[in-house]
Enzyme design. Structure first.
Site, PDB file in Angstrom:
ATOM      1  N   CYS A  41       0.845  -1.201   0.000  1.00  0.00           N
ATOM      2  CA  CYS A  41       0.000   0.000   0.000  1.00  0.00           C
ATOM      3  C   CYS A  41       0.882   1.255   0.000  1.00  0.00           C
ATOM      4  CB  CYS A  41      -0.891  -0.043   1.245  1.00  0.00           C
ATOM      5  SG  CYS A  41      -1.809   1.462   1.579  1.00  0.00           S
ATOM      6  N   HIS A  42       0.308   2.330  -0.463  1.00  0.00           N
ATOM      7  CA  HIS A  42       0.948   3.644  -0.483  1.00  0.00           C
ATOM      8  C   HIS A  42       1.543   3.996   0.904  1.00  0.00           C
ATOM      9  CE1 HIS A  42       0.903   7.828  -2.175  1.00  0.00           C
ATOM     10  NE2 HIS A  42       1.084   8.070  -0.895  1.00  0.00           N
ATOM     11  N   HIS A  63       0.859  -4.142   5.846  1.00  0.00           N
ATOM     12  CA  HIS A  63      -0.336  -4.118   6.705  1.00  0.00           C
ATOM     13  C   HIS A  63      -1.590  -4.561   5.954  1.00  0.00           C
ATOM     14  CE1 HIS A  63      -0.169  -0.297   4.567  1.00  0.00           C
ATOM     15  NE2 HIS A  63      -1.492  -0.268   4.679  1.00  0.00           N
ATOM     16  N   GLU A  64      -1.411  -5.256   4.799  1.00  0.00           N
ATOM     17  CA  GLU A  64      -2.582  -5.626   3.997  1.00  0.00           C
ATOM     18  C   GLU A  64      -2.510  -7.135   3.733  1.00  0.00           C
ATOM     19  OE1 GLU A  64      -4.446  -2.581   0.887  1.00  0.00           O
ATOM     20  OE2 GLU A  64      -3.112  -3.960  -0.129  1.00  0.00           O
ATOM     21  N   CYS A  96     -12.460  -1.063  25.464  1.00  0.00           N
ATOM     22  CA  CYS A  96     -11.996   0.301  25.750  1.00  0.00           C
ATOM     23  C   CYS A  96     -13.152   1.289  25.554  1.00  0.00           C
ATOM     24  CB  CYS A  96     -10.794   0.667  24.871  1.00  0.00           C
ATOM     25  SG  CYS A  96     -11.201   1.024  23.151  1.00  0.00           S
ATOM     26  N   CYS A  99     -14.227   1.547  21.866  1.00  0.00           N
ATOM     27  CA  CYS A  99     -15.014   0.404  21.378  1.00  0.00           C
ATOM     28  C   CYS A  99     -16.414   0.418  21.994  1.00  0.00           C
ATOM     29  CB  CYS A  99     -14.322  -0.914  21.724  1.00  0.00           C
ATOM     30  SG  CYS A  99     -12.898  -1.279  20.681  1.00  0.00           S
ATOM     31  N   CYS A 107     -10.270   1.843  18.090  1.00  0.00           N
ATOM     32  CA  CYS A 107      -9.907   1.200  19.359  1.00  0.00           C
ATOM     33  C   CYS A 107      -8.549   1.726  19.830  1.00  0.00           C
ATOM     34  CB  CYS A 107      -9.837  -0.313  19.139  1.00  0.00           C
ATOM     35  SG  CYS A 107      -9.192  -1.219  20.552  1.00  0.00           S
ATOM     36  N   CYS A 170      -6.755  -3.368   4.018  1.00  0.00           N
ATOM     37  CA  CYS A 170      -6.566  -1.909   4.025  1.00  0.00           C
ATOM     38  C   CYS A 170      -7.368  -1.256   2.905  1.00  0.00           C
ATOM     39  CB  CYS A 170      -5.095  -1.507   3.945  1.00  0.00           C
ATOM     40  SG  CYS A 170      -4.912   0.300   3.996  1.00  0.00           S
ATOM     41  N   ARG A 365      -2.523  -2.385  -7.224  1.00  0.00           N
ATOM     42  CA  ARG A 365      -1.966  -3.124  -6.108  1.00  0.00           C
ATOM     43  C   ARG A 365      -1.070  -4.254  -6.627  1.00  0.00           C
ATOM     44  NH1 ARG A 365      -2.914   0.375  -2.801  1.00  0.00           N
ATOM     45  NH2 ARG A 365      -3.938   0.043  -0.807  1.00  0.00           N
TER      46      ARG A 365
HETATM   47  P1  NAD Z   1      -2.074   5.956  -4.856  1.00  0.00           P
HETATM   48  O1  NAD Z   1      -0.762   6.663  -4.876  1.00  0.00           O
HETATM   49  O2  NAD Z   1      -2.176   4.610  -5.465  1.00  0.00           O
HETATM   50  O3  NAD Z   1      -3.182   6.886  -5.579  1.00  0.00           O
HETATM   51  C1  NAD Z   1      -3.206   8.281  -5.525  1.00  0.00           C
HETATM   52  C2  NAD Z   1      -3.749   8.822  -6.858  1.00  0.00           C
HETATM   53  O4  NAD Z   1      -3.867  10.238  -6.764  1.00  0.00           O
HETATM   54  C3  NAD Z   1      -2.853   8.545  -8.056  1.00  0.00           C
HETATM   55  O5  NAD Z   1      -3.600   7.944  -9.101  1.00  0.00           O
HETATM   56  C4  NAD Z   1      -2.335   9.944  -8.467  1.00  0.00           C
HETATM   57  O6  NAD Z   1      -2.138  10.071  -9.869  1.00  0.00           O
HETATM   58  C5  NAD Z   1      -3.472  10.827  -7.982  1.00  0.00           C
HETATM   59  N1  NAD Z   1      -3.091  12.224  -7.743  1.00  0.00           N
HETATM   60  C6  NAD Z   1      -1.953  12.704  -7.182  1.00  0.00           C
HETATM   61  N2  NAD Z   1      -1.993  14.042  -7.089  1.00  0.00           N
HETATM   62  C7  NAD Z   1      -3.188  14.432  -7.599  1.00  0.00           C
HETATM   63  C8  NAD Z   1      -3.831  15.696  -7.772  1.00  0.00           C
HETATM   64  N3  NAD Z   1      -3.247  16.825  -7.405  1.00  0.00           N
HETATM   65  N4  NAD Z   1      -5.067  15.713  -8.314  1.00  0.00           N
HETATM   66  C9  NAD Z   1      -5.673  14.567  -8.702  1.00  0.00           C
HETATM   67  N5  NAD Z   1      -5.114  13.336  -8.569  1.00  0.00           N
HETATM   68  C10 NAD Z   1      -3.898  13.272  -8.018  1.00  0.00           C
HETATM   69  O7  NAD Z   1      -2.520   5.920  -3.324  1.00  0.00           O
HETATM   70  P2  NAD Z   1      -3.614   5.001  -2.583  1.00  0.00           P
HETATM   71  O8  NAD Z   1      -3.016   3.693  -2.155  1.00  0.00           O
HETATM   72  O9  NAD Z   1      -4.864   5.001  -3.375  1.00  0.00           O
HETATM   73  O10 NAD Z   1      -3.789   5.873  -1.226  1.00  0.00           O
HETATM   74  C11 NAD Z   1      -4.339   7.160  -1.289  1.00  0.00           C
HETATM   75  C12 NAD Z   1      -4.208   7.874   0.047  1.00  0.00           C
HETATM   76  O11 NAD Z   1      -5.009   7.226   1.044  1.00  0.00           O
HETATM   77  C13 NAD Z   1      -2.799   7.908   0.637  1.00  0.00           C
HETATM   78  O12 NAD Z   1      -2.601   9.162   1.225  1.00  0.00           O
HETATM   79  C14 NAD Z   1      -2.836   6.831   1.713  1.00  0.00           C
HETATM   80  O13 NAD Z   1      -1.874   7.037   2.717  1.00  0.00           O
HETATM   81  C15 NAD Z   1      -4.242   7.041   2.224  1.00  0.00           C
HETATM   82  N6  NAD Z   1      -4.839   5.932   2.993  1.00  0.00           N
HETATM   83  C16 NAD Z   1      -5.703   6.280   3.977  1.00  0.00           C
HETATM   84  C17 NAD Z   1      -6.333   5.305   4.721  1.00  0.00           C
HETATM   85  C18 NAD Z   1      -7.322   5.674   5.789  1.00  0.00           C
HETATM   86  O14 NAD Z   1      -7.755   4.785   6.523  1.00  0.00           O
HETATM   87  N7  NAD Z   1      -7.719   6.926   5.882  1.00  0.00           N
HETATM   88  C19 NAD Z   1      -6.080   3.957   4.463  1.00  0.00           C
HETATM   89  C20 NAD Z   1      -5.201   3.630   3.429  1.00  0.00           C
HETATM   90  C21 NAD Z   1      -4.582   4.622   2.691  1.00  0.00           C
HETATM   91  O1  DAO Z   2      -6.188   5.640  16.861  1.00  0.00           O
HETATM   92  O2  DAO Z   2      -4.911   7.349  16.603  1.00  0.00           O
HETATM   93  C1  DAO Z   2      -5.311   6.245  16.249  1.00  0.00           C
HETATM   94  C2  DAO Z   2      -4.674   5.590  15.031  1.00  0.00           C
HETATM   95  C3  DAO Z   2      -5.616   5.451  13.952  1.00  0.00           C
HETATM   96  C4  DAO Z   2      -4.989   4.875  12.753  1.00  0.00           C
HETATM   97  C5  DAO Z   2      -5.853   5.101  11.563  1.00  0.00           C
HETATM   98  C6  DAO Z   2      -5.084   4.841  10.346  1.00  0.00           C
HETATM   99  C7  DAO Z   2      -5.690   5.483   9.133  1.00  0.00           C
HETATM  100  C8  DAO Z   2      -4.731   6.106   8.229  1.00  0.00           C
HETATM  101  C9  DAO Z   2      -3.449   5.386   8.034  1.00  0.00           C
HETATM  102  C10 DAO Z   2      -3.298   4.800   6.687  1.00  0.00           C
HETATM  103  C11 DAO Z   2      -3.493   3.346   6.736  1.00  0.00           C
HETATM  104  C12 DAO Z   2      -2.823   2.547   5.750  1.00  0.00           C
HETATM  105 ZN    ZN Z   3      -2.865   0.726   3.506  1.00  0.00          ZN
HETATM  106 ZN    ZN Z   4     -11.021  -1.023  22.030  1.00  0.00          ZN
END
Ligand code: NAD
Ligand code: DAO
Ligand code: ZN
Ligand code: ZN
Length: 370
Positions: A41-42, A63-64, A96, A99, A107, A170, A365
């Site tokens: 993953c990214h 983590h996936e 907790c 939860c 959690c 993930c 992926r």
């Molecule tokens: P990725 O790099 O595969 O995809 C990102 C996409 O965004 C790419 O296709 C890229 O071309 C595009 N991009 C970049 N800049 C841009 C712009 N200015 N305008 C439009 N498009 C643009 O990444 P991913 O694996 O899909 O992850 C995306 C994000 O989600 C990352 O920041 C990652 O850390 C985050 N993430 C968050 C969680 C969560 O739980 N919140 C979980 C997993 C990943």
């Molecule tokens: O409870 O403070 C906390 C940690 C939460 C972690 C949530 C992770 C979401 C974003 C990270 C990217 C995951 C690949």
């Molecule tokens: Zn991830």
């Molecule tokens: Zn918990």
């Protein structure tokens, strides 16, 4: 101690090295897993780059995962050897405050030690020639064998192919869950998806499941558009094709803005566009992307005063042990597909190639097989 093949990140910004490491047996409340497959993953790349302020080294990333329980420690009752599981970087202790609230999946039972790359007793189960190696996100799926607390594994159907459903650990759950759980997108809604990587494409799948009427994909890499359309985007646009802000373009295309938008990149500038392309009075923007350390978001507060809502979502708001098995079952019933996401499969020893493909924008992926 058992021997395990693992990809070790000895330092930031250096290729991972395949090593034979030692893995200590599971302690009380812990389980030993044999990894079958893991996605890359990214976020693994972000930590490896050295930009992650919580990133610690040496560490085993990943983590996936999709795994099989090999051995359980004292007192473990919810899983047994032979069970198929998905490791959870967001655990679920069910005890907790978080939860018990029923209001969040975040959690906190092992948050402090997990953030330090350690098991809940404050030590690591990984070492090489006596030198401790840290855990990552509580999962460390880039190792043939890994140890997790019992509260951080979701037991899933044995029928499910681990080399595919590992993506539910993930990316796919994060995107789908943000639509179905966090935003609760209503049928007939208009949706804008910023960033068409693994997360954005999973948002599209979720939006199709939620019966959104219009799904607009936005990316600066037009190579992403074909697969986005294949998964259900009704139109795709490239901000580089316009000489005005993309939010203005989207507001113009959608009679005043979309009902929901999702930021799936981690860019604070795009987060602003995603909020401001939402419809006045009710539009909701969900931040999924993780921005760089110290970065801040900005908009005019009047955007919120006039009814737009800014929210965030971690792991799609999904409670891993309770809800993830249901996502696997939905996949098994054919409610969504995973094959389109898996653009590359390779052995653990090719992990650095998987990172290269990601940086070159050539993969959605890569799945590493053990
Ligand atoms: P990725 O790099 O595969 O995809 C990102 C996409 O965004 C790419 O296709 C890229 O071309 C595009 N991009 C970049 N800049 C841009 C712009 N200015 N305008 C439009 N498009 C643009 O990444 P991913 O694996 O899909 O992850 C995306 C994000 O989600 C990352 O920041 C990652 O850390 C985050 N993430 C968050 C969680 C969560 O739980 N919140 C979980 C997993 C990943
Ligand atoms: O409870 O403070 C906390 C940690 C939460 C972690 C949530 C992770 C979401 C974003 C990270 C990217 C995951 C690949
Ligand atoms: Zn991830
Ligand atoms: Zn918990």
């Amino acid at each position: 101690m058992i021997k395990s093949r693992a990809a070790v990140a000895w330092a930031a910004n250096r290729p991972l090295e395949i090593e034979e490491i030692d893995v200590a047996p599971p302690k009380k409340g812990e389980v030993l897993l044999r990894m079958v497959a893991t996605g890359v993953c990214h976020t693994d790349a972000y930590t490896l780059s050295g930009k992650d302020p919580e990133g610690l080294f040496p560490v085993i990333l990943g983590h996936e995962g999709g795994a099989i329980v090999e051995e359980v420690g004292e007192g473990v009752t919810s899983v047994k050897p032979g069970d198929h599981v998905i490791p959870l970087y967001t655990p679920e202790c069910r005890e907790c405050k978080f939860c018990r609230s029923g209001r969040t999946n975040l959690c906190q039972a092992i948050r402090a030690t997990q953030g330090k790359g350690l098991m809940p007793d404050g030590t690591s189960r990984f070492s090489k020639k006596g030198q401790p190696i840290l855990h990552y996100m509580g999962t460390s799926t880039f190792s043939e064998y890994t140890v997790l607390p019992e509260i951080a594994v979701a037991k899933i159907s044995k029928e499910a192919p681990l080399e595919k459903v590992c993506l539910l650990g993930c990316g796919v759950t994060t995107g789908m869950g943000a639509v179905l759980n966090t935003a609760k997108v209503k049928p007939g809604s208009t949706v804008a998806v910023f960033g068409l990587g693994g997360i954005g494409l999973s948002v599209i799948i979720g939006a199709v499941m939620a019966k959104a009427s219009r799904i607009i994909g936005i990316d600066i890499n037009p190579a992403k558009f074909e697969v986005a359309r294949q998964l259900g985007a009704t139109e795709c646009i490239n901000p580089k094709d316009y000489d005005r802000p993309i939010q203005e373009v989207i507001v113009g295309l959608t009679d005043g803005g979309v009902d929901y938008s999702f930021e799936c990149i981690g860019s604070v500038q795009v987060m602003r566009s995603a909020l401001e392309c939402c419809h006045k009075g009710w539009g909701e923007s969900i931040i999924i992307g993780v921005a760089g350390a110290g970065e801040e978001i900005a908009t005019r507060p009047f955007q919120l005063v006039t009814g737009r809502v800014w929210r965030g979502s971690a792991f799609g708001g999904v409670r891993g042990r309770t809800e993830l098995p249901g996502y696997v079952d939905r996949y098994m019933r054919g409610e969504f597909e995973l094959d389109t996401f898996i653009t590359h499969k390779m052995g653990l020893e090719e992990v650095n190639k998987a990172f290269d493909l990601m940086h070159e924008g050539k993969s959605i992926r890569s799945v590493l097989l053990f």
